[in-house]
Design a protein around this motif. Structure first.
Motif, mmCIF file in Angstrom:
data_model
loop_
_atom_site.group_PDB
_atom_site.id
_atom_site.type_symbol
_atom_site.label_atom_id
_atom_site.label_comp_id
_atom_site.label_asym_id
_atom_site.label_seq_id
_atom_site.Cartn_x
_atom_site.Cartn_y
_atom_site.Cartn_z
ATOM 1 N N UNK A 122 0.859 -1.177 0.000
ATOM 2 C CA UNK A 122 0.000 0.000 0.000
ATOM 3 C C UNK A 122 0.897 1.229 0.000
ATOM 4 N N UNK A 123 0.617 2.188 -0.865
ATOM 5 C CA UNK A 123 1.447 3.391 -0.975
ATOM 6 C C UNK A 123 0.691 4.584 -0.391
ATOM 7 N N UNK A 124 1.333 5.275 0.560
ATOM 8 C CA UNK A 124 0.728 6.420 1.243
ATOM 9 C C UNK A 124 1.614 7.646 1.054
ATOM 10 N N UNK A 125 0.993 8.774 0.714
ATOM 11 C CA UNK A 125 1.729 10.018 0.489
ATOM 12 C C UNK A 125 1.515 10.962 1.667
ATOM 13 N N UNK A 126 2.566 11.218 2.457
ATOM 14 C CA UNK A 126 2.482 12.067 3.652
ATOM 15 C C UNK A 126 3.029 13.458 3.362
ATOM 16 N N UNK A 127 2.276 14.479 3.801
ATOM 17 C CA UNK A 127 2.720 15.872 3.693
ATOM 18 C C UNK A 127 2.790 16.467 5.097
ATOM 19 N N UNK A 128 3.954 16.983 5.460
ATOM 20 C CA UNK A 128 4.134 17.674 6.741
ATOM 21 C C UNK A 128 4.153 19.172 6.464
ATOM 22 N N UNK A 129 3.169 19.864 7.001
ATOM 23 C CA UNK A 129 3.055 21.293 6.763
ATOM 24 C C UNK A 129 3.862 22.071 7.815
ATOM 25 N N UNK A 130 4.536 23.136 7.352
ATOM 26 C CA UNK A 130 5.409 23.923 8.224
ATOM 27 C C UNK A 130 4.909 25.366 8.276
ATOM 28 N N UNK A 131 4.699 25.865 9.483
ATOM 29 C CA UNK A 131 4.244 27.245 9.662
ATOM 30 C C UNK A 131 5.324 28.226 9.230
ATOM 31 N N UNK A 132 4.966 29.316 8.556
ATOM 32 C CA UNK A 132 5.976 30.310 8.153
ATOM 33 C C UNK A 132 6.635 30.958 9.374
ATOM 34 N N UNK A 133 7.912 31.289 9.216
ATOM 35 C CA UNK A 133 8.608 32.073 10.238
ATOM 36 C C UNK A 133 8.357 33.552 9.953
ATOM 37 N N UNK A 134 8.899 34.428 10.801
ATOM 38 C CA UNK A 134 8.707 35.867 10.606
ATOM 39 C C UNK A 134 9.280 36.307 9.261
ATOM 40 N N UNK A 135 8.453 36.886 8.395
ATOM 41 C CA UNK A 135 8.966 37.286 7.076
ATOM 42 C C UNK A 135 9.898 38.491 7.161
ATOM 43 N N UNK A 161 4.404 26.643 0.305
ATOM 44 C CA UNK A 161 4.852 28.027 0.173
ATOM 45 C C UNK A 161 3.709 28.966 0.538
ATOM 46 N N UNK A 162 3.973 29.937 1.414
ATOM 47 C CA UNK A 162 2.885 30.796 1.882
ATOM 48 C C UNK A 162 2.468 31.844 0.855
ATOM 49 N N UNK A 163 1.282 32.390 1.081
ATOM 50 C CA UNK A 163 0.789 33.549 0.350
ATOM 51 C C UNK A 163 1.035 34.788 1.210
ATOM 52 N N UNK A 164 1.146 35.945 0.560
ATOM 53 C CA UNK A 164 1.486 37.176 1.271
ATOM 54 C C UNK A 164 0.356 38.195 1.187
ATOM 55 N N UNK A 165 0.163 38.905 2.303
ATOM 56 C CA UNK A 165 -0.797 40.008 2.366
ATOM 57 C C UNK A 165 -0.106 41.217 2.987
ATOM 58 N N UNK A 166 -0.517 42.428 2.545
ATOM 59 C CA UNK A 166 0.017 43.664 3.106
ATOM 60 C C UNK A 166 -1.089 44.411 3.846
ATOM 61 N N UNK A 167 -0.694 45.091 4.937
ATOM 62 C CA UNK A 167 -1.628 45.860 5.751
ATOM 63 C C UNK A 167 -1.102 47.279 5.925
ATOM 64 N N UNK A 168 -2.024 48.248 5.897
ATOM 65 C CA UNK A 168 -1.677 49.645 6.186
ATOM 66 C C UNK A 168 -2.541 50.123 7.343
ATOM 67 N N UNK A 215 1.191 33.505 5.128
ATOM 68 C CA UNK A 215 0.227 32.538 5.654
ATOM 69 C C UNK A 215 0.131 31.323 4.745
ATOM 70 N N UNK A 216 0.096 30.126 5.386
ATOM 71 C CA UNK A 216 -0.225 28.884 4.684
ATOM 72 C C UNK A 216 -1.159 28.046 5.560
ATOM 73 N N UNK A 217 -1.371 26.795 5.193
ATOM 74 C CA UNK A 217 -2.320 25.955 5.925
ATOM 75 C C UNK A 217 -1.873 25.658 7.354
ATOM 76 N N UNK A 218 -0.570 25.805 7.643
ATOM 77 C CA UNK A 218 -0.061 25.492 8.978
ATOM 78 C C UNK A 218 -0.115 26.682 9.927
ATOM 79 N N UNK A 219 -0.278 27.896 9.411
ATOM 80 C CA UNK A 219 -0.322 29.075 10.273
ATOM 81 C C UNK A 219 0.168 30.312 9.553
ATOM 82 N N UNK A 220 0.444 31.363 10.307
ATOM 83 C CA UNK A 220 0.866 32.631 9.720
ATOM 84 C C UNK A 220 1.850 33.350 10.629
ATOM 85 N N UNK A 221 2.618 34.261 10.048
ATOM 86 C CA UNK A 221 3.558 35.101 10.799
ATOM 87 C C UNK A 221 3.595 36.475 10.158
#
Length: 301
Positions: A122-135, A161-168, A215-221
């Motif tokens: 049986x073949x299983x594909x495991x993904x370990x998600x990593x929270x982004x560090x401070x950008x 790979x995280x997505x990026x948002x900007x705030x003012x 931000x990604x599925x594991x969290x945000x910074x």
């Protein structure tokens, strides 16, 4: 194509034999594509659906970049999962304190010597998600009205790979400024993949405190907030300053030229040493015992 056809010809008779009462080992899984966050625990489900052998041989292999290595072999955990994994009887694998390097394919293999068809996998594909560090963020400190400006935000540790948002001023900048009444007059573009925020022409209203969020599925910074000031460019003052500098330089140059013409700055070469006149009838001699000159009279006959 030939391999798939051959595999199909093998599997169809095998399934028919198992369905007709011939004993064969069969496996199933509750989840063939599990995921977990870094430092958490995950179970790779491998369930023996049917078997007759009382002591089947169970093995787990990790396949990373196409290279297989043993994870569970001869009743013990090995490799980089040693002391971090265990077998959940009879055949599932539990990984504790998961790390980003655990992302891979895992193969559960069961061999049943007493069964008519003694092997299943049986073949299983495991993904370990990593929270982004401070950008890492770059915000221009001051920009004149009407000039372009570019903000940068980057983060290299998060997975996926995280997505990026900007705030003012704590308010999120929309991807399309025209969609918000507050930003509809702004002229910027935002790339959520690269984290680059570009202003074509900065307005006075664009000044404020900015920060970026990864931000990604594991969290945000978020990075530390930075202030950008927008100031008016005083063209008249700049022109006046240039005129004053040019005028001063012209007056200084004219004064130097005038001084040269009148001879005030000419250099005169003067001798600092005047040889003493030699007295008539006097010879000057220097003795070895004296460091100074003495004279001796001579008479002319």
């Amino acid at each position: 194509m030939a391999t798939a056809s051959l595999l199909g010809r093998v599997l169809v008779p095998l399934s028919l034999l198992c369905a007709s009462g011939v004993v064969c080992v069969r496996l199933k899984s509750d989840n063939l594509a599990p995921w977990t966050n870094e430092f958490e625990t995950v179970e790779l489900s491998c369930i023996i659906e049917s078997i007759s052998s009382s002591a089947p041989r169970i093995e787990w292999k990790k396949i990373k970049d196409g290279n297989p290595s043993y994870v569970y072999f001869q009743g013990r955990i090995s490799g980089d999962l040693e002391n971090r994994a265990r077998l959940n009887r009879p055949s599932s694998l539990v990984i504790e304190n998961a790390s980003r390097t655990d992302s891979a394919q895992y193969r559960c293999e069961v061999t049943a010597p007493d069964d008519k068809h003694s092997f299943a996998e049986l073949l299983i594909n495991l993904v370990v998600r990593v929270k982004p560090v401070t950008p890492v963020c770059a915000v221009p400190a001051a920009v004149p009205v009407g000039k372009p400006a570019e903000f940068r935000c980057s983060e290299e540790e998060g997975f996926p790979k995280p997505k990026f948002k900007w705030f003012r001023d704590s308010e999120e900048l929309p991807l399309d400024p025209k969609s918000s009444p507050r930003f509809q007059n702004a002229s910027y573009t935002l790339d959520t993949d690269t984290g680059v925020l570009s202003f074509e022409a900065v307005r006075k209203e664009d000044g404020g405190v900015y920060y970026c969020r990864a931000k990604n599925e594991a969290g945000s910074s978020e990075c530390k907030a930075q202030k950008m000031e927008v100031y008016d460019l005083n063209v008249a003052g700049i022109v006046l300053g240039v005129v004053v500098v040019v005028t001063v330089l012209a007056l200084v140059t004219a004064g130097i030229c005038c001084a040269y013409r009148r001879g005030y700055l000419s250099q005169q070469k003067q001798s600092n040493f005047k040889a003493p006149a030699k007295s008539e009838g006097v010879d000057y001699v220097r003795t070895e015992d004296e460091g100074d000159f003495r004279h001796k009279s001579s008479f002319i006959i």
